[in-house]
Scaffold this motif. Structure first.
Motif, PDB file in Angstrom:
ATOM      1  N   LEU A 317     -11.967 -41.468   6.852  1.00  0.00           N
ATOM      2  CA  LEU A 317     -12.449 -42.058   8.096  1.00  0.00           C
ATOM      3  C   LEU A 317     -13.696 -41.380   8.657  1.00  0.00           C
ATOM      4  O   LEU A 317     -14.331 -41.904   9.577  1.00  0.00           O
ATOM      5  CB  LEU A 317     -11.338 -42.007   9.161  1.00  0.00           C
ATOM      6  N   TYR A 318     -14.057 -40.218   8.118  1.00  0.00           N
ATOM      7  CA  TYR A 318     -15.233 -39.511   8.627  1.00  0.00           C
ATOM      8  C   TYR A 318     -16.495 -40.354   8.472  1.00  0.00           C
ATOM      9  O   TYR A 318     -16.617 -41.160   7.547  1.00  0.00           O
ATOM     10  CB  TYR A 318     -15.431 -38.181   7.889  1.00  0.00           C
ATOM     11  N   THR A 319     -17.444 -40.147   9.353  1.00  0.00           N
ATOM     12  CA  THR A 319     -18.719 -40.863   9.267  1.00  0.00           C
ATOM     13  C   THR A 319     -19.454 -40.473   7.985  1.00  0.00           C
ATOM     14  O   THR A 319     -19.270 -39.383   7.455  1.00  0.00           O
ATOM     15  CB  THR A 319     -19.616 -40.520  10.476  1.00  0.00           C
ATOM     16  N   ARG A 320     -20.283 -41.390   7.497  1.00  0.00           N
ATOM     17  CA  ARG A 320     -20.946 -41.178   6.212  1.00  0.00           C
ATOM     18  C   ARG A 320     -22.076 -40.154   6.264  1.00  0.00           C
ATOM     19  O   ARG A 320     -22.574 -39.728   5.227  1.00  0.00           O
ATOM     20  CB  ARG A 320     -21.502 -42.510   5.699  1.00  0.00           C
ATOM     21  N   ASP A 321     -22.503 -39.796   7.449  1.00  0.00           N
ATOM     22  CA  ASP A 321     -23.616 -38.846   7.553  1.00  0.00           C
ATOM     23  C   ASP A 321     -23.177 -37.397   7.351  1.00  0.00           C
ATOM     24  O   ASP A 321     -23.960 -36.459   7.531  1.00  0.00           O
ATOM     25  CB  ASP A 321     -24.317 -38.996   8.908  1.00  0.00           C
ATOM     26  N   ILE A 326     -14.742 -39.021  13.611  1.00  0.00           N
ATOM     27  CA  ILE A 326     -14.352 -40.409  13.368  1.00  0.00           C
ATOM     28  C   ILE A 326     -14.812 -41.220  14.574  1.00  0.00           C
ATOM     29  O   ILE A 326     -14.237 -41.117  15.657  1.00  0.00           O
ATOM     30  CB  ILE A 326     -12.828 -40.548  13.187  1.00  0.00           C
ATOM     31  N   ASN A 327     -15.883 -41.995  14.397  1.00  0.00           N
ATOM     32  CA  ASN A 327     -16.341 -42.854  15.478  1.00  0.00           C
ATOM     33  C   ASN A 327     -15.893 -44.292  15.228  1.00  0.00           C
ATOM     34  O   ASN A 327     -15.275 -44.585  14.200  1.00  0.00           O
ATOM     35  CB  ASN A 327     -17.860 -42.761  15.654  1.00  0.00           C
ATOM     36  N   TYR A 328     -16.235 -45.175  16.150  1.00  0.00           N
ATOM     37  CA  TYR A 328     -15.739 -46.554  16.014  1.00  0.00           C
ATOM     38  C   TYR A 328     -16.314 -47.234  14.775  1.00  0.00           C
ATOM     39  O   TYR A 328     -15.620 -48.000  14.099  1.00  0.00           O
ATOM     40  CB  TYR A 328     -16.088 -47.383  17.250  1.00  0.00           C
TER      41      TYR A 328
END
Length: 344
Positions: A317-321, A326-328
């Motif tokens: 779920l972590y952001t790809r950057d 974990i953002n929306y």
């Protein structure tokens, strides 16, 4: 079951077996000492609706009307472990439900189904509990499991029957050949092979049913009802089983071992709003733990989430950057792609 029964034999080799059965029901003893078993014909949770008592039936209906408070009553389905549980009457804006006895104990429901009901509703009405003879073992055992589960989860049970609570079990020595055959069929149905069917006259069932009656008595006590009131006041939002059951699930039936349910954008937003409890725009570790435990309850009937599952889901779920948040956006991308999986 095939693994557990042989384990019992091994367990007995290394452990001392102590018979815990007793003629003394300590739960009832406490009630008697506290004076709660005095003649109380104004019980607000158990109503004897015999044919000569229209008054009691009316009182029972008034309690239902009072607790539902003019709410919209609807038929809903709870989904748990890929199965549907029919709830004939449920308040739309409160966790109150009403069943007939046959809805709960006349159908092949089990502990996971009763746990789903108990974890969804803080008050359960049970209409028309019948007198249960030993020839109705399936219904008797389901009723025992049902009350045990509702009691353990602190649910208020409001019930009606044609007889007093202490007379729900019918012990009849005059068992005909036909009813005895029916009894054997039911024993095999629930207990497995004849090797594991008790040879005595269902002593375990009678003892367990006595415990059920004492629990029903205890569930009328002010202390129990007050405990439920406190628990209800601490509960925020819809119960997890009801929350997930009401989602617009689109099922991909091409998968054989599981049902994969992709979530709509509307449901993803509901999911986010439920678990971003502090409204900071991200799902932290504690919020994720709560979400996974409630999803696991819905899909598997329990709340245990292994550490490795938590960590793997967190990474997914972590952001790809590369940021460990974990953002929306990452949340929505994940659940629109993978959804929720119900394994059998």
């Amino acid at each position: 079951r095939d693994l557990f029964i042989p384990f019992i034999v091994e367990l007995k080799k290394y452990c001392k077996v102590t018979n815990m059965q007793s003629e003394i029901d300590y739960r009832m003893l406490l009630l008697e000492n506290s004076g709660d078993l005095k003649d109380n014909k104004e019980s607000t949770v158990y109503f004897v609706n015999d044919r000569n008592s229209i008054k009691e039936a009316a009182k029972y209906e008034r309690v239902w009307e009072k607790l539902s408070r003019g709410d919209v009553i609807q038929n809903i389905k709870l989904r748990v472990q890929g199965r549907e549980i029919n709830v004939p009457q449920a308040a739309q804006n409160d966790d109150i439900a009403r069943f007939k006895f046959d809805d709960l104990c006349g159908k092949p429901l089990g502990p996971a189904d009763y746990y789903a009901i108990a974890s969804t509703f803080h008050t359960v009405f049970i209409d028309d509990i019948p007198v249960l003879p030993l020839t109705k073992l399936n219904q008797m055992r389901r009723f025992i499991t049902l009350i045990d589960t509702l009691y353990d989860q602190g649910v208020v049970v409001i019930a009606s029957s044609e007889v007093e609570m202490d007379n729900l079990l019918a012990l009849d020595d005059n068992v005909t050949e036909e009813s005895a055959a029916d009894l054997r069929i039911q024993e095999t149905d629930l207990l497995g092979t004849a090797d594991y069917v008790p040879t005595q006259a269902n002593v375990d069932e009678v003892f367990a049913f006595d415990r059920t009656i004492s629990r029903l008595h205890e569930m009328q006590k002010p202390e129990y009802l007050e405990h439920v009131k406190v628990r209800k006041s601490r509960t925020k939002g819809t119960s997890p089983v009801r929350f997930f059951s009401e989602m617009e699930v689109q099922v991909d039936s091409s998968q054989i071992e599981s049902i994969h349910s992709s979530l709509s954008e509307t449901d993803i937003k509901k999911l986010w709003e439920r678990y971003d409890s502090n409204k900071d725009g991200k799902i932290d570790t504690e919020e994720l733990k709560i979400m996974l435990s409630e999803i696991t309850l819905f899909t598997s009937g329990h709340k245990h989430v292994p550490k490795e599952v938590l960590e793997a889901t967190q990474k997914a779920l972590y952001t790809r950057d590369g940021g460990n948040i974990i953002n929306y956006e990452s949340f929505s991308e994940y659940f629109s792609k993978f959804g929720i999986t119900c394994r059998y």
